[in-house]
Design a protein around this motif. Structure first.
Motif, mmCIF file in Angstrom:
data_model
loop_
_atom_site.group_PDB
_atom_site.id
_atom_site.type_symbol
_atom_site.label_atom_id
_atom_site.label_comp_id
_atom_site.label_asym_id
_atom_site.label_seq_id
_atom_site.Cartn_x
_atom_site.Cartn_y
_atom_site.Cartn_z
ATOM 1 N N THR A 1 0.815 -1.228 0.000
ATOM 2 C CA THR A 1 0.000 0.000 0.000
ATOM 3 C C THR A 1 0.843 1.271 0.000
ATOM 4 O O THR A 1 0.299 2.370 0.100
ATOM 5 N N ALA A 2 2.163 1.124 -0.099
ATOM 6 C CA ALA A 2 3.064 2.276 0.076
ATOM 7 C C ALA A 2 2.773 3.425 -0.883
ATOM 8 O O ALA A 2 2.941 4.593 -0.534
ATOM 9 N N ARG A 3 2.314 3.119 -2.103
ATOM 10 C CA ARG A 3 2.077 4.164 -3.100
ATOM 11 C C ARG A 3 0.651 4.713 -3.054
ATOM 12 O O ARG A 3 0.307 5.600 -3.850
ATOM 13 N N ARG A 4 -0.159 4.193 -2.155
ATOM 14 C CA ARG A 4 -1.556 4.625 -2.089
ATOM 15 C C ARG A 4 -1.742 5.715 -1.043
ATOM 16 O O ARG A 4 -0.964 5.837 -0.104
ATOM 17 N N ARG A 5 -2.797 6.499 -1.219
ATOM 18 C CA ARG A 5 -3.084 7.571 -0.259
ATOM 19 C C ARG A 5 -3.557 7.011 1.081
ATOM 20 O O ARG A 5 -3.410 7.666 2.112
ATOM 21 N N ASP A 6 -4.154 5.820 1.056
ATOM 22 C CA ASP A 6 -4.585 5.188 2.316
ATOM 23 C C ASP A 6 -3.577 4.128 2.743
ATOM 24 O O ASP A 6 -3.941 3.047 3.188
ATOM 25 N N SER A 7 -2.301 4.438 2.599
ATOM 26 C CA SER A 7 -1.240 3.478 2.902
ATOM 27 C C SER A 7 -1.177 3.149 4.390
ATOM 28 O O SER A 7 -1.663 3.904 5.237
ATOM 29 N N MET A 8 -0.532 2.023 4.696
ATOM 30 C CA MET A 8 -0.331 1.638 6.087
ATOM 31 C C MET A 8 0.609 2.616 6.787
ATOM 32 O O MET A 8 0.525 2.797 8.001
ATOM 33 N N LEU A 9 1.486 3.263 6.017
ATOM 34 C CA LEU A 9 2.362 4.278 6.608
ATOM 35 C C LEU A 9 1.527 5.396 7.212
ATOM 36 O O LEU A 9 1.819 5.877 8.313
ATOM 37 N N ARG A 10 0.463 5.791 6.499
ATOM 38 C CA ARG A 10 -0.406 6.863 7.019
ATOM 39 C C ARG A 10 -1.178 6.392 8.243
ATOM 40 O O ARG A 10 -1.517 7.197 9.111
ATOM 41 N N LEU A 11 -1.450 5.109 8.315
ATOM 42 C CA LEU A 11 -2.154 4.584 9.483
ATOM 43 C C LEU A 11 -1.242 4.570 10.704
ATOM 44 O O LEU A 11 -1.662 4.912 11.811
ATOM 45 N N PHE A 12 0.020 4.183 10.494
ATOM 46 C CA PHE A 12 0.947 4.037 11.612
ATOM 47 C C PHE A 12 1.556 5.368 12.060
ATOM 48 O O PHE A 12 1.542 5.691 13.251
ATOM 49 N N VAL A 13 2.149 6.110 11.125
ATOM 50 C CA VAL A 13 2.931 7.287 11.533
ATOM 51 C C VAL A 13 2.578 8.568 10.779
ATOM 52 O O VAL A 13 2.520 9.642 11.381
ATOM 53 N N TYR A 14 2.375 8.485 9.472
ATOM 54 C CA TYR A 14 2.135 9.695 8.687
ATOM 55 C C TYR A 14 0.637 9.990 8.642
ATOM 56 O O TYR A 14 -0.003 9.925 7.605
ATOM 57 N N ALA B 1 9.573 9.929 -2.837
ATOM 58 C CA ALA B 1 10.736 9.148 -2.421
ATOM 59 C C ALA B 1 10.851 9.095 -0.901
ATOM 60 O O ALA B 1 11.228 8.067 -0.324
ATOM 61 N N THR B 2 10.521 10.200 -0.253
ATOM 62 C CA THR B 2 10.578 10.249 1.215
ATOM 63 C C THR B 2 9.557 9.302 1.835
ATOM 64 O O THR B 2 9.873 8.552 2.767
ATOM 65 N N LEU B 3 8.337 9.317 1.316
ATOM 66 C CA LEU B 3 7.304 8.424 1.841
ATOM 67 C C LEU B 3 7.655 6.967 1.573
ATOM 68 O O LEU B 3 7.396 6.087 2.409
ATOM 69 N N TRP B 4 8.241 6.692 0.405
ATOM 70 C CA TRP B 4 8.640 5.326 0.084
ATOM 71 C C TRP B 4 9.747 4.849 1.031
ATOM 72 O O TRP B 4 9.717 3.719 1.529
ATOM 73 N N ARG B 5 10.723 5.719 1.290
ATOM 74 C CA ARG B 5 11.801 5.341 2.202
ATOM 75 C C ARG B 5 11.269 5.116 3.617
ATOM 76 O O ARG B 5 11.694 4.180 4.307
ATOM 77 N N ALA B 6 10.339 5.954 4.055
ATOM 78 C CA ALA B 6 9.734 5.773 5.379
ATOM 79 C C ALA B 6 8.964 4.457 5.432
ATOM 80 O O ALA B 6 8.982 3.746 6.457
ATOM 81 N N SER B 7 8.307 4.090 4.333
ATOM 82 C CA SER B 7 7.580 2.815 4.266
ATOM 83 C C SER B 7 8.551 1.645 4.381
ATOM 84 O O SER B 7 8.261 0.644 5.051
ATOM 85 N N LEU B 8 9.703 1.756 3.711
ATOM 86 C CA LEU B 8 10.717 0.701 3.805
ATOM 87 C C LEU B 8 11.241 0.568 5.232
ATOM 88 O O LEU B 8 11.465 -0.550 5.724
ATOM 89 N N MET B 9 11.437 1.691 5.894
ATOM 90 C CA MET B 9 11.903 1.667 7.281
ATOM 91 C C MET B 9 10.869 0.993 8.178
ATOM 92 O O MET B 9 11.214 0.168 9.049
ATOM 93 N N LEU B 10 9.601 1.312 7.963
ATOM 94 C CA LEU B 10 8.531 0.705 8.747
ATOM 95 C C LEU B 10 8.433 -0.785 8.460
ATOM 96 O O LEU B 10 8.278 -1.598 9.381
ATOM 97 N N PHE C 1 12.405 11.111 11.193
ATOM 98 C CA PHE C 1 12.934 11.124 9.826
ATOM 99 C C PHE C 1 11.990 11.883 8.891
ATOM 100 O O PHE C 1 12.426 12.722 8.095
ATOM 101 N N LEU C 2 10.692 11.597 9.002
ATOM 102 C CA LEU C 2 9.716 12.277 8.157
ATOM 103 C C LEU C 2 9.690 13.780 8.425
ATOM 104 O O LEU C 2 9.633 14.588 7.488
ATOM 105 N N ILE C 3 9.721 14.164 9.684
ATOM 106 C CA ILE C 3 9.706 15.589 10.026
ATOM 107 C C ILE C 3 10.901 16.294 9.399
ATOM 108 O O ILE C 3 10.764 17.353 8.771
ATOM 109 N N ARG C 4 12.081 15.709 9.562
ATOM 110 C CA ARG C 4 13.305 16.340 9.047
ATOM 111 C C ARG C 4 13.272 16.454 7.523
ATOM 112 O O ARG C 4 13.562 17.515 6.961
#
Length: 244
Positions: free
Chosen positions: A117-130, A155-164, A227-230
């Protein structure tokens, strides 16, 4: 009930109460709370299931975290039923490996969901941290649009998704090893005692899992947020990208 109170009740019913039930109600004795291994496990599993169902009814939507939690609880019940079909009251000798696989599976499914879901607007990254609760996403995306920084933003959101995802993968491995650590010694007990020791082991895994795995996972999530904030402040040139 506000969100903070709901979260506290959720922790009490999903973690603390099952641990107490398994620790103090698994013995078979004259006291009213000595329910035996079967009923103690049934009640311990019913509490988080009831909590998840209530959350669904109250919010009228399927929360992926709650859904994965319910799946984990149901699989615990399946493995427990299988474990208690051994001979002479003993649990099946391959139970620790099935339970460890179940423990790893949930974290691996979450890891996969983060990547898919990393490339979607309703990604799991948005559920967890963003999430909108932490970041001022409309203001961030407006600045990205104005500065034409779409590539760096993605690229930033993708990298954050990889970290998660990497964090969840490590959690899966840790869950697998923790389950084996608590369950393999159960096989060394007398056959008649193994069902009781199995309940105690599940209780210990629930408690220690939150300490040994949950706390480092939480700290890592804070690292992803930092990381996302910076990176987002660099991309957008905004002095603060979090909610004020």
């Amino acid at each position: 009930m506000d969100s903070g109170s709901k979260s506290l009740v959720n922790v009490l019913l999903s973690v603390l109460a099952p641990v107490l039930v398994l620790d103090h109600c698994s013995t078979d004795g004259p006291a009213f709370y000595e329910l035996g291994t079967v009923w103690a496990m049934v009640i311990a599993l019913a509490l988080p299931i009831a909590c998840g169902v209530y959350t669904f009814i109250d919010s009228r939507k399927v929360d992926p975290i709650t859904l994965f939690g319910l799946l984990g609880t149901i699989l615990t019940g399946v493995v427990t039923v299988y474990a208690n079909t051994g001979n002479g009251g003993a649990i099946r000798p391959d139970t620790p490996w099935w339970y460890a696989a179940k423990e790893a599976l949930i974290a691996l499914l979450l890891c996969g969901a983060v990547l898919v879901t990393a490339r979607r607007r309703d990604s799991m990254l948005r559920l967890f941290v963003y999430s909108d609760a932490i970041f001022d996403i409309p203001r961030i995306e407006k600045a990205v649009e104005e500065r034409r920084e779409h590539a760096r933003y993605a690229a930033t959101l993708w990298r954050a998704s990889l970290m998660l995802a990497a964090t969840l993968f490590v959690s899966a491995v840790a869950n697998f090893l923790l389950a084996l650590h608590f369950l393999l010694p159960v096989l060394d007990k007398e056959p008649a005692q193994q069902a009781l020791e199995y309940n105690y082991a599940v209780s210990n895994m629930t408690w220690w899992g939150y300490l040994v795995i949950g706390v480092p996972l939480l700290l890592t999530l804070f690292g992803v947020i930092k990381f996302l904030i910076r990176r987002l402040e660099s991309i957008t040139a905004l002095p603060n990208v979090t909610m004020r």
